[in-house]
Design an enzyme around this catalytic site. Structure first.
Site, PDB file in Angstrom:
ATOM      1  N   HIS A   1      25.485 -68.709  11.468  1.00  0.00           N
ATOM      2  CA  HIS A   1      24.310 -69.427  11.944  1.00  0.00           C
ATOM      3  C   HIS A   1      23.510 -68.635  12.977  1.00  0.00           C
ATOM      4  CE1 HIS A   1      26.003 -72.623   9.646  1.00  0.00           C
ATOM      5  NE2 HIS A   1      25.127 -73.511  10.053  1.00  0.00           N
TER       6      HIS A   1
ATOM      7  N   ASN B   1      25.490 -77.742  16.989  1.00  0.00           N
ATOM      8  CA  ASN B   1      24.794 -78.932  16.534  1.00  0.00           C
ATOM      9  C   ASN B   1      24.257 -79.685  17.745  1.00  0.00           C
ATOM     10  OD1 ASN B   1      25.468 -81.847  14.588  1.00  0.00           O
ATOM     11  ND2 ASN B   1      24.079 -80.207  14.075  1.00  0.00           N
TER      12      ASN B   1
ATOM     13  N   TYR C   1     -20.039 -87.550  31.182  1.00  0.00           N
ATOM     14  CA  TYR C   1     -18.695 -88.103  31.021  1.00  0.00           C
ATOM     15  C   TYR C   1     -17.613 -87.221  31.619  1.00  0.00           C
ATOM     16  CZ  TYR C   1     -20.570 -91.421  27.542  1.00  0.00           C
ATOM     17  OH  TYR C   1     -21.257 -92.400  26.894  1.00  0.00           O
TER      18      TYR C   1
ATOM     19  N   PHE D   1      21.667 -85.583  15.595  1.00  0.00           N
ATOM     20  CA  PHE D   1      21.079 -84.243  15.689  1.00  0.00           C
ATOM     21  C   PHE D   1      19.606 -84.214  15.291  1.00  0.00           C
ATOM     22  CE2 PHE D   1      23.277 -84.752  11.576  1.00  0.00           C
ATOM     23  CZ  PHE D   1      22.156 -84.791  10.750  1.00  0.00           C
TER      24      PHE D   1
END
Length: 516
Positions: free
Chosen positions: A87, A199, A283, A332
């Site tokens: 990962h 995670n 404005y 998650f």
């Protein structure tokens, strides 16, 4: 000098002041004995799954679409090791150190609540990284915000097993070398630990908090710039009358109107034109409470959402030691962070948008009654002509950057993860918006200060006079054209350092994003 004492962390109870302190600089945390008891109970519940030979996702199965693949008990440690390595797939520039430090703190806080199932030794290793300010190098890109921030959190956790790189004392070093320097050995992960580490929503939440902490300083500078522009353009404070805003009942609007009244109180410039024939201001001056107040309410909401997420348990599956259950869910999924980031993007972009409009007003002689482009000898000098072009370019960029990230979703993991939040990009892009807003506000502050110089000998209010004098310490007046770039950067640095926030709210707890 001795290191400061560790913060006593009550898991799930981080407050904004503590989060901001770690965002600003190094620190350490310590856990009470009862927290360790809960952590160890969850780790024992995971061990019981293996002893009982139960099949539980994330403990002894594959991941994502491979969740039906059963892993032999003898290989569960290797499973977690390989999970962490596979990962580490991020790309792009490294996240800033302050964001990584926050992410470490958030991860420790979530894991310490005792529902993730990792061992004490693993959490202690994360705490040691934080205490040493040994910050893993985390690529900024690679997360879709579900299943959590997998790739960046893998890079955050990889140093625990001796992989990846770590920033220590300004040097980017191999993780194994840093572990040795701070007295740690690479870990052998146990069941579920790799999954618990990678995670969760901690990266996206840290990025959101990073932007919200910056937003406090931008908001303060926006109020100061707006008040300075009112005086420079001979605007009225009548639209800030409390009775108007009480009738609408929007809390942010009422707070901004009160701040503007306070900032303009005692202005000689305002007193000089009380009986002028101007009926209404444009404005961008008149509707500041309505615009900035709405932005304030949105940023307050986003801050509350971020704080809840900072204290959340957002990995999967979650362990309930009292029953021994390990339940797979979806905490998650970072949709709360994504939506908070999207609303923050709009609010920040609007702070910049109204600032750019006030700047345009100041440079328009027909509206401001100031020299064209705030230039002495207009024509020979161009004044703020192209400085305004820069502000317009930044405001235009923010229109694209403020497009909601959360409305996009690309399925991943062979359609197992078929709806994702895009929270990590949504929060990360807030940094670019904040950069642009800081630039716009810096240019307006310079222009409004120049405009006030043309109103001499009349003075603004005592508070705004402090702001003008402080800006003049950095940037002198412009009797003739000269480069703007370094001067814009100087005022941007004042904004980002919190000088205007300190001017408006010198006491702790007065900042409107944190106060009720």
């Amino acid at each position: 000098m001795a290191a400061p004492a560790p913060v006593q962390l009550q898991p799930g109870s981080l407050d904004l002041a503590t989060l901001q302190a770690f965002w600003q600089g190094p620190g350490a945390v310590a856990l009470a004995p009862e927290a360790w008891t809960a952590i160890e109970a969850a780790a024992e519940a995971v061990a019981a799954v293996l002893r009982d030979d139960r099949t539980v996702y994330g403990v002894n199965t594959g991941f994502g679409r491979l969740a039906k693949t059963r892993i032999d008990t003898a290989q569960v440690g290797e499973l977690q090791h390989r999970l962490l390595l596979s990962h580490c797939a991020g790309t792009g520039p490294a996240l800033p150190a302050r964001v990584v430090r926050l992410t470490l703190l958030l991860k420790i806080n979530a894991l310490a609540r005792g529902h993730s199932g990792l061992r004490r030794v693993t959490l202690e290793a994360l705490m040691a990284l934080l205490a040493a300010d040994a910050l893993p190098v985390v690529p900024a890109q690679g997360s879709v915000g579900a299943s959590g921030d997998l790739a960046p959190l893998a890079h955050l956790a990889a140093p625990l097993i001796g992989a990846g790189e770590v920033l220590l004392a300004g040097a980017r070093l191999p993780a194994a070398e840093v572990l040795s320097r701070i007295g740690l050995e690479p870990l052998q992960l146990a069941a579920k630990e790799g999954l618990a580490l990678i995670n969760g929503t901690q990266v996206s939440t840290a990025l959101l908090l990073d932007a919200l902490f910056r937003a406090q300083n931008l908001f303060a500078a926006g109020l100061a710039a707006g008040a300075l522009s009112v005086d420079a353009a001979l605007g009225s404070d009548a639209p800030f009358d409390a009775r108007l805003h009480e009738l609408r009942g929007q809390p942010g609007q009422e707070r901004v109107a009160a701040e503007l009244r306070r900032l303009l109180e005692g202005s000689e410039i305002r007193a000089s034109h009380l009986d002028c024939d101007r009926v209404q201001d444009p404005y961008s001056l008149r509707c500041q409470p309505q615009v900035m107040g709405a932005a304030l309410d949105v940023l307050r909401t986003a801050t509350a959402m971020a704080l809840r997420e900072a204290n959340a348990v957002s990995d999967n599956p979650l362990v309930f030691p009292d029953t021994g259950e390990v339940i797979s869910g979806g905490n998650f999924h970072a949709e709360p962070v994504a939506l908070a980031a999207d609303m923050s993007a709009t609010a920040l972009a609007e702070i910049g948008a109204i600032s750019e409009r006030r700047l345009a007003l100041l440079t328009d002689a027909a509206l401001s009654s100031l020299p064209p482009f705030l230039a002495e000898e207009p024509g020979l000098n161009s004044g703020f002509m192209v400085a305004h072009v820069t502000a317009a370019a930044l405001a235009s960029e923010n229109k694209s950057l403020a497009h909601p990230a959360s409305v996009d979703s690309l399925p991943t993991s062979a359609n197992q993860e078929d709806h994702v939040s895009m929270a990590t990009f949504g929060a990360r892009r807030l940094g670019a918006i904040a950069d642009n807003v800081a630039g716009i506000l810096a240019i307006e502050l310079l222009a409004a200060t120049e405009g006030l110089d043309f109103r001499k000998p009349l003075e603004s209010s005592p508070v705004l006079r402090q702001a003008r004098e402080r800006i003049r310490e950095e940037v002198p007046s412009r009797p003739t054209d000269r480069p703007f770039d370094g001067e814009i950067d100087a005022v941007r640095a004042m904004i980002e350092a919190g000088w205007f926030a300190g001017l408006l709210w010198p006491e702790a707890g007065e900042q409107p994003l944190q106060a009720g």
